[in-house]
Design a protein around this motif. Structure first.
Motif, PDB file in Angstrom:
ATOM      1  N   ASP A 172       0.832  -1.207   0.000  1.00 18.34           N
ATOM      2  CA  ASP A 172       0.000   0.000   0.000  1.00 18.34           C
ATOM      3  C   ASP A 172       0.866   1.257   0.000  1.00 18.34           C
ATOM      4  O   ASP A 172       0.602   2.222  -0.733  1.00 18.34           O
ATOM      5  N   ALA A 173       1.899   1.265   0.834  1.00 23.90           N
ATOM      6  CA  ALA A 173       2.757   2.446   0.937  1.00 23.90           C
ATOM      7  C   ALA A 173       3.465   2.728  -0.381  1.00 23.90           C
ATOM      8  O   ALA A 173       3.589   3.892  -0.802  1.00 23.90           O
ATOM      9  N   VAL A 174       3.933   1.696  -1.053  1.00 30.06           N
ATOM     10  CA  VAL A 174       4.624   1.884  -2.334  1.00 30.06           C
ATOM     11  C   VAL A 174       3.661   2.465  -3.375  1.00 30.06           C
ATOM     12  O   VAL A 174       4.008   3.403  -4.112  1.00 30.06           O
ATOM     13  N   LEU A 175       2.445   1.941  -3.437  1.00 22.80           N
ATOM     14  CA  LEU A 175       1.491   2.446  -4.425  1.00 22.80           C
ATOM     15  C   LEU A 175       1.033   3.866  -4.098  1.00 22.80           C
ATOM     16  O   LEU A 175       0.773   4.657  -5.007  1.00 22.80           O
ATOM     17  N   ARG A 176       0.969   4.213  -2.829  1.00 21.53           N
ATOM     18  CA  ARG A 176       0.606   5.581  -2.447  1.00 21.53           C
ATOM     19  C   ARG A 176       1.760   6.547  -2.681  1.00 21.53           C
ATOM     20  O   ARG A 176       1.614   7.572  -3.351  1.00 21.53           O
ATOM     21  N   GLU A 177       2.899   6.236  -2.094  1.00 24.50           N
ATOM     22  CA  GLU A 177       3.987   7.204  -2.009  1.00 24.50           C
ATOM     23  C   GLU A 177       4.873   7.227  -3.246  1.00 24.50           C
ATOM     24  O   GLU A 177       5.582   8.207  -3.482  1.00 24.50           O
ATOM     25  N   SER A 178       4.832   6.175  -4.028  1.00 23.96           N
ATOM     26  CA  SER A 178       5.578   6.151  -5.283  1.00 23.96           C
ATOM     27  C   SER A 178       4.626   6.248  -6.472  1.00 23.96           C
ATOM     28  O   SER A 178       4.853   7.022  -7.399  1.00 23.96           O
ATOM     29  N   GLY A 179       3.536   5.474  -6.419  1.00 20.85           N
ATOM     30  CA  GLY A 179       2.573   5.494  -7.517  1.00 20.85           C
ATOM     31  C   GLY A 179       1.651   6.691  -7.508  1.00 20.85           C
ATOM     32  O   GLY A 179       1.035   7.005  -8.532  1.00 20.85           O
ATOM     33  N   GLY A 180       1.514   7.358  -6.364  1.00 17.95           N
ATOM     34  CA  GLY A 180       0.686   8.554  -6.297  1.00 17.95           C
ATOM     35  C   GLY A 180      -0.784   8.298  -6.054  1.00 17.95           C
ATOM     36  O   GLY A 180      -1.589   9.238  -6.086  1.00 17.95           O
ATOM     37  N   PHE A 181      -1.174   7.046  -5.796  1.00 17.45           N
ATOM     38  CA  PHE A 181      -2.582   6.748  -5.547  1.00 17.45           C
ATOM     39  C   PHE A 181      -2.975   7.232  -4.152  1.00 17.45           C
ATOM     40  O   PHE A 181      -2.177   7.174  -3.211  1.00 17.45           O
ATOM     41  N   ARG A 182      -4.212   7.687  -4.030  1.00 15.42           N
ATOM     42  CA  ARG A 182      -4.652   8.276  -2.765  1.00 15.42           C
ATOM     43  C   ARG A 182      -4.693   7.252  -1.639  1.00 15.42           C
ATOM     44  O   ARG A 182      -4.353   7.543  -0.497  1.00 15.42           O
ATOM     45  N   MET A 183      -5.152   6.048  -1.942  1.00 19.58           N
ATOM     46  CA  MET A 183      -5.168   4.952  -0.971  1.00 19.58           C
ATOM     47  C   MET A 183      -4.570   3.725  -1.629  1.00 19.58           C
ATOM     48  O   MET A 183      -4.665   3.553  -2.847  1.00 19.58           O
ATOM     49  N   GLY A 184      -3.970   2.872  -0.819  1.00 23.77           N
ATOM     50  CA  GLY A 184      -3.503   1.603  -1.343  1.00 23.77           C
ATOM     51  C   GLY A 184      -4.664   0.638  -1.490  1.00 23.77           C
ATOM     52  O   GLY A 184      -5.701   0.778  -0.831  1.00 23.77           O
TER      53      GLY A 184
END
Length: 505
Positions: A223-235
């Motif tokens: 979740d953290a990778v998709l939020r903080e790298s991918g820019g998604f609001r929630m994982g």
């Protein structure tokens, strides 16, 4: 009623059948637009209860000074429950929001046809059933259209306007204009499984769950990778715990079954086991995460500080990761360039390259480390790394130190094909490209739907244009080579565009 291009007149009566959460929300939207609204529910007393619930919500808006007391009173003066379908005879628009059962919806609309006028527009709020099938039993199926609101309807801007096989163009235009007049963002789409959002969004969940099944990392880290790298609001793990694992899994299964078990849409076994065990997310206290009182959210894996390299050699063009070069220079790292290749070389012999659907273990160079895709490396606060099993520990530490010197938290994940963000985004782009090529919706409406319906940081087609058709195609081809089930086979639309060296739609 007014001309088609203006939608339902503001004075036109809107009826909502089904007074659950969605029905109440749609009624509130119509009230806010100035319409008189009638509520009907087959369960005795439910419509009156819904009126009370809407009154409570409007009262809270008054308390928050987001609505005047006069406007609340005027809206409630236009709202009334009815006890019989015959009381909807004067409706200009009827929106159905009952349970997701085809037979029940067909029975309702058959009954409505004998009640409302020939000029009344009929709409179903179905999220998973075929609009064509719902309309199939009607004498005049051309006036039935899908109006798929998103929950909560008063707050979510997107409405998918779905044209069934028999829907008249004039009816779809009128529905589109009505929704736009209500202050919503309507997008047009064909009657296809999942419509736009629930079709194209499947990889966001499926690829994260697949990475978990492959033991790439734990849910908090993914979740953290998709939020903080991918820019998604929630994982996807936290989001499906919020939605409900049963609800999300049912949508995935519905689309998969409607598309004749297309392997691209295969449901997750891990999620199926969650549902079977009753761990449905926040509503049951457990899902991917523990939501019981006092339970803390697990922290993502974050690497300890490591010494950064003093210099880096940039070999060739890094493609979507080219922005890293400027960041390294700004961080005071000495950068030199070599014309051949597509990787970073560190002084200790480490070779760093962007995730491309292969694994670091496949690299013939032993000290190989992959780094994941980011929406924007400048603003990303976390980057995932994966090292070849043959890479020395010093290589991984050097790579960690490099990204830490750029101000990024680093999560080390297992070496799986495509890592996390890269495989997810490549699949989202391909799903969107395929949907556009098949006429599910226009490219503009596809990106609008994903931006406003699920709050993606970038429309998938715009994202694909930024990455380039070649990168997306090649990443998927590599994933398909690693997993030759058809799940990752690039669409023909993407293959054609990459072969012709064209941008995405």
């Amino acid at each position: 009623m007014t001309a088609i291009d203006r939608g339902i007149d503001r004075a036109g009566l809107v009826a909502v059948v089904g007074t659950g959460t969605m029905g109440q929300g749609i009624a509130q939207v119509a009230l806010a637009a100035g319409h008189p609204v009638r509520l009907y529910d087959a369960a005795p007393g439910r419509a009156a209860q819904a009126v009370d619930a809407i009154a409570d919500r409007l009262g809270r808006l008054v308390d928050k000074e987001r609505l005047s007391a006069a406007d609340r009173d005027a809206a409630l003066g236009r709202l009334a429950p009815v006890a019989d379908l015959a009381d909807l005879a004067e409706a200009d628009l009827v929106v159905e929001a009952i349970l997701e059962e085809l037979g029940a919806k067909q029975q309702l609309f058959t009954a409505l046809e004998s009640v409302v006028s020939d000029g009344c527009l009929l709409a179903t709020n179905t999220s998973s059933l075929s609009v064509t099938a719902v309309a199939g039993v009607l004498r005049r199926p051309g006036r039935l259209v899908g109006l798929h609101f998103f929950n909560p309807a008063p707050l979510m801007p997107l409405v998918e306007v779905v044209r069934g096989a028999a829907t008249d163009e004039a009816a779809a235009d009128r529905a589109h204009a009505t929704v736009a007049a209500w202050g919503k963002t309507p997008v047009r789409c064909a009657d296809t499984p999942g419509f736009i959002v629930n079709r194209i969004a499947r990889p966001f969940y499926a690829e994260a769950f697949r990475a978990y099944e492959e033991r790439a990392a734990d849910p908090a880290t993914l979740d953290a990778v998709l939020r903080e790298s991918g820019g998604f609001r929630m994982g996807p793990f936290a989001l499906t715990d919020l939605i409900g694992q049963d609800v999300n899994e049912a949508v995935t299964r519905s689309v998969w079954e409607a598309l004749f078990h297309d392997p691209k849409f295969t449901p997750s076994l891990a999620q199926r086991q969650l549902v079977a065990s009753g761990r449905l997310g926040r509503k049951t206290g457990h899902g991917w995460f523990d939501h019981s009182e006092g339970a803390g959210r697990p922290a993502p894996h974050t690497a300890e500080p490591c010494e950064p390299p003093g210099k880096v050699v940039v070999h060739g063009d890094l493609g979507p990761a080219q922005g890293l070069v400027g960041l390294m220079e700004e961080a005071g790292i000495a950068v030199t360039r070599e014309p051949v290749g597509a990787h970073l070389a560190l002084p200790d012999g480490t070779r760093l390259s962007l995730a491309d659907g292969t694994t670091a273990a496949e690299d013939p160079f032993p000290a190989s480390v992959r780094f994941d895709l980011a929406l924007d490396y400048r603003t990303a606060t976390r980057v995932a790394l994966a090292a070849s099993p043959a890479a020395p520990e010093e290589s991984l530490r050097s790579a960690i130190g490099l990204f830490q010197a750029l101000g990024k938290a680093v999560s080390v994940v297992q070496d799986i094909p495509g890592m996390v963000v890269a495989r997810t985004v490549a699949m989202l782009v391909d799903f969107a490209e395929d949907a556009a090529a098949r006429g599910v919706a226009s490219p503009e409406d596809i990106d609008t739907a994903m931006l406003t319906g699920v709050n993606y940081p970038r429309g998938p087609l715009a994202w694909g244009r930024a990455l380039g058709a070649h990168w997306v195609r090649d990443t998927l081809r590599n994933l398909h080579h690693a997993c030759p089930t058809g799940r990752y086979a690039p669409s023909q639309a993407l293959i054609r565009r990459a072969a012709a060296d064209e941008g995405l739609l």
